[in-house]
Scaffold this motif. Structure first.
Motif, mmCIF file in Angstrom:
data_model
loop_
_atom_site.group_PDB
_atom_site.id
_atom_site.type_symbol
_atom_site.label_atom_id
_atom_site.label_comp_id
_atom_site.label_asym_id
_atom_site.label_seq_id
_atom_site.Cartn_x
_atom_site.Cartn_y
_atom_site.Cartn_z
ATOM 1 N N ASP A 14 0.840 -1.208 0.000
ATOM 2 C CA ASP A 14 0.000 0.000 0.000
ATOM 3 C C ASP A 14 0.872 1.254 0.000
ATOM 4 O O ASP A 14 0.637 2.193 -0.768
ATOM 5 C CB ASP A 14 -0.909 0.044 1.239
ATOM 6 C CG ASP A 14 -2.002 -1.000 1.221
ATOM 7 O OD1 ASP A 14 -2.273 -1.598 0.162
ATOM 8 O OD2 ASP A 14 -2.595 -1.234 2.300
ATOM 9 N N ALA A 15 1.863 1.270 0.863
ATOM 10 C CA ALA A 15 2.753 2.431 0.953
ATOM 11 C C ALA A 15 3.575 2.584 -0.323
ATOM 12 O O ALA A 15 3.822 3.701 -0.789
ATOM 13 C CB ALA A 15 3.664 2.300 2.168
ATOM 14 N N ALA A 16 3.970 1.476 -0.921
ATOM 15 C CA ALA A 16 4.786 1.521 -2.135
ATOM 16 C C ALA A 16 4.004 2.062 -3.322
ATOM 17 O O ALA A 16 4.538 2.851 -4.107
ATOM 18 C CB ALA A 16 5.333 0.133 -2.450
ATOM 19 N N VAL A 17 2.725 1.680 -3.472
ATOM 20 C CA VAL A 17 1.949 2.206 -4.601
ATOM 21 C C VAL A 17 1.701 3.697 -4.428
ATOM 22 O O VAL A 17 1.729 4.452 -5.402
ATOM 23 C CB VAL A 17 0.628 1.428 -4.844
ATOM 24 C CG1 VAL A 17 0.901 -0.004 -5.261
ATOM 25 C CG2 VAL A 17 -0.309 1.477 -3.665
ATOM 26 N N ASP A 18 1.484 4.119 -3.202
ATOM 27 C CA ASP A 18 1.322 5.556 -2.946
ATOM 28 C C ASP A 18 2.622 6.315 -3.246
ATOM 29 O O ASP A 18 2.594 7.401 -3.814
ATOM 30 C CB ASP A 18 0.880 5.805 -1.503
ATOM 31 C CG ASP A 18 -0.547 5.352 -1.233
ATOM 32 O OD1 ASP A 18 -1.320 5.156 -2.197
ATOM 33 O OD2 ASP A 18 -0.887 5.185 -0.045
ATOM 34 N N LEU A 19 3.745 5.727 -2.857
ATOM 35 C CA LEU A 19 5.029 6.346 -3.137
ATOM 36 C C LEU A 19 5.274 6.438 -4.642
ATOM 37 O O LEU A 19 5.761 7.455 -5.142
ATOM 38 C CB LEU A 19 6.158 5.562 -2.454
ATOM 39 C CG LEU A 19 7.565 6.109 -2.649
ATOM 40 C CD1 LEU A 19 7.691 7.535 -2.085
ATOM 41 C CD2 LEU A 19 8.587 5.172 -1.992
ATOM 42 N N ALA A 20 4.905 5.397 -5.377
ATOM 43 C CA ALA A 20 5.076 5.408 -6.833
ATOM 44 C C ALA A 20 4.306 6.573 -7.453
ATOM 45 O O ALA A 20 4.813 7.265 -8.339
ATOM 46 C CB ALA A 20 4.618 4.083 -7.438
ATOM 47 N N ASP A 21 3.080 6.811 -6.986
ATOM 48 C CA ASP A 21 2.303 7.931 -7.509
ATOM 49 C C ASP A 21 2.911 9.270 -7.120
ATOM 50 O O ASP A 21 2.849 10.229 -7.880
ATOM 51 C CB ASP A 21 0.860 7.863 -7.010
ATOM 52 C CG ASP A 21 0.045 6.786 -7.706
ATOM 53 O OD1 ASP A 21 0.441 6.343 -8.808
ATOM 54 O OD2 ASP A 21 -0.999 6.391 -7.156
ATOM 55 N N ASP A 53 11.485 -6.927 -6.216
ATOM 56 C CA ASP A 53 10.275 -7.538 -5.663
ATOM 57 C C ASP A 53 9.243 -6.467 -5.322
ATOM 58 O O ASP A 53 8.052 -6.613 -5.615
ATOM 59 C CB ASP A 53 10.633 -8.359 -4.423
ATOM 60 C CG ASP A 53 9.427 -9.060 -3.810
ATOM 61 O OD1 ASP A 53 8.572 -9.563 -4.565
ATOM 62 O OD2 ASP A 53 9.351 -9.101 -2.562
ATOM 63 N N LEU A 54 9.693 -5.372 -4.741
ATOM 64 C CA LEU A 54 8.796 -4.279 -4.379
ATOM 65 C C LEU A 54 8.120 -3.709 -5.630
ATOM 66 O O LEU A 54 6.904 -3.501 -5.654
ATOM 67 C CB LEU A 54 9.587 -3.189 -3.654
ATOM 68 C CG LEU A 54 8.806 -2.023 -3.078
ATOM 69 C CD1 LEU A 54 7.795 -2.504 -2.034
ATOM 70 C CD2 LEU A 54 9.778 -1.017 -2.465
ATOM 71 N N ARG A 55 8.902 -3.473 -6.671
ATOM 72 C CA ARG A 55 8.334 -2.941 -7.915
ATOM 73 C C ARG A 55 7.380 -3.934 -8.573
ATOM 74 O O ARG A 55 6.364 -3.539 -9.138
ATOM 75 C CB ARG A 55 9.452 -2.533 -8.867
ATOM 76 C CG ARG A 55 10.189 -1.293 -8.396
ATOM 77 C CD ARG A 55 11.259 -0.893 -9.367
ATOM 78 N NE ARG A 55 11.986 0.268 -8.873
ATOM 79 C CZ ARG A 55 13.143 0.661 -9.362
ATOM 80 N NH1 ARG A 55 13.707 0.008 -10.376
ATOM 81 N NH2 ARG A 55 13.749 1.720 -8.872
ATOM 82 N N ALA A 62 -1.201 -2.617 -9.324
ATOM 83 C CA ALA A 62 -1.736 -1.695 -10.319
ATOM 84 C C ALA A 62 -2.553 -2.444 -11.373
ATOM 85 O O ALA A 62 -3.632 -1.978 -11.770
ATOM 86 C CB ALA A 62 -0.604 -0.911 -10.972
ATOM 87 N N LEU A 63 -2.087 -3.595 -11.803
ATOM 88 C CA LEU A 63 -2.855 -4.394 -12.766
ATOM 89 C C LEU A 63 -4.174 -4.859 -12.166
ATOM 90 O O LEU A 63 -5.204 -4.880 -12.851
ATOM 91 C CB LEU A 63 -2.024 -5.591 -13.244
ATOM 92 C CG LEU A 63 -0.885 -5.262 -14.199
ATOM 93 C CD1 LEU A 63 0.048 -6.468 -14.352
ATOM 94 C CD2 LEU A 63 -1.423 -4.812 -15.555
ATOM 95 N N GLU A 64 -4.162 -5.223 -10.886
ATOM 96 C CA GLU A 64 -5.408 -5.617 -10.213
ATOM 97 C C GLU A 64 -6.390 -4.455 -10.188
ATOM 98 O O GLU A 64 -7.577 -4.620 -10.498
ATOM 99 C CB GLU A 64 -5.124 -6.097 -8.791
ATOM 100 C CG GLU A 64 -4.406 -7.424 -8.731
ATOM 101 C CD GLU A 64 -3.872 -7.752 -7.336
ATOM 102 O OE1 GLU A 64 -3.459 -8.913 -7.161
ATOM 103 O OE2 GLU A 64 -3.843 -6.886 -6.440
ATOM 104 N N GLU A 65 -5.899 -3.277 -9.823
ATOM 105 C CA GLU A 65 -6.772 -2.093 -9.770
ATOM 106 C C GLU A 65 -7.287 -1.729 -11.154
ATOM 107 O O GLU A 65 -8.471 -1.408 -11.321
ATOM 108 C CB GLU A 65 -6.013 -0.908 -9.173
ATOM 109 C CG GLU A 65 -5.684 -1.060 -7.711
ATOM 110 C CD GLU A 65 -4.795 0.055 -7.181
ATOM 111 O OE1 GLU A 65 -4.599 0.090 -5.949
ATOM 112 O OE2 GLU A 65 -4.298 0.894 -7.971
ATOM 113 N N LEU A 66 -6.400 -1.769 -12.152
ATOM 114 C CA LEU A 66 -6.809 -1.462 -13.511
ATOM 115 C C LEU A 66 -7.854 -2.467 -13.991
ATOM 116 O O LEU A 66 -8.858 -2.085 -14.609
ATOM 117 C CB LEU A 66 -5.595 -1.454 -14.447
ATOM 118 C CG LEU A 66 -5.873 -1.096 -15.901
ATOM 119 C CD1 LEU A 66 -6.500 0.287 -16.036
ATOM 120 C CD2 LEU A 66 -4.583 -1.180 -16.708
ATOM 121 N N GLY A 67 -7.657 -3.721 -13.681
ATOM 122 C CA GLY A 67 -8.638 -4.748 -14.041
ATOM 123 C C GLY A 67 -9.992 -4.490 -13.411
ATOM 124 O O GLY A 67 -11.035 -4.628 -14.074
#
Length: 191
Positions: A14-21, A53-55, A62-67
């Motif tokens: 969760d923290a990693a996807v927020d950081l990516a954005d 692994d983190l990426r 992201a693919l799950e959310e996009l799906g």
């Protein structure tokens, strides 16, 4: 090594996807995430094997959310409506989550992407079903749609349309019309 209280694989992801954005997908590292969470990098290694692994976890999420977004957008639509819904959902996701969108473009091992990648691909092919494309041609059509949307999204994000007229929204409508026309008049494969 004991895991830090409150940190789980899901919390780290969760923290990693927020950081990516926030900073961009390519800027996400174990060290950068540790700084954001206020922990030592070693604390994260109880949950992820390293930056790759983190990426990968960001890409899969992201693919799950996009799906999920595509499923909702495409429900009950076919033909032109499906293409409009497809490209609109993808563009909307890319605009709202630029780092996650970049993660969907990253090369991920099929075994790691698993069902998430397969689902997005199937949804994209399904959106084009109403055009009656031969099965061998579907991959080409999906690539056309995907590369068109990705190119538009990247150019817009980089300010490529900021100083010209008409506005980007007018161009986006024309791009969507052009995709529909191309799909309706798909060329026969070369003999």
């Amino acid at each position: 090594m004991a895991a830090r209280a409150g940190l789980t694989v899901d919390a780290v992801t969760d923290a990693a996807v927020d950081l990516a954005d926030a900073v961009g997908f390519e800027q996400v590292t174990v060290s950068a995430l540790a700084r954001r969470l206020g922990v030592q990098p070693a604390s994260l290694y109880a949950h992820v094997r390293g930056t790759d692994d983190l990426r990968t976890r960001i890409s899969v999420r992201a693919l799950e959310e996009l799906g999920d977004g595509l499923s909702m957008a495409l429900a009950g639509r076919s033909g032109r409506e499906a293409v409009q819904a497809l490209v609109g959902a993808v563009r909307g996701y890319a605009d709202a989550h630029p780092g996650r969108w970049a993660a969907t473009q990253a090369r991920v091992d099929l075994a790691q992407a698993g069902a998430a990648g397969t689902r997005v691909s199937a949804l994209m092919r399904g959106a084009l079903h109403g055009y009656g494309l031969a099965p061998d041609e579907q991959v080409h059509a999906v690539r056309l749609v995907g590369s068109t949307v990705n190119g538009f999204v990247r150019l817009q994000a980089n300010g490529g349309f900021d100083h010209s007229t008409p506005d980007a929204e007018t161009s986006w409508r024309r791009v969507t019309d052009a995709l529909d026309a191309a799909l309706r008049h798909w060329p026969s494969p070369a003999a």
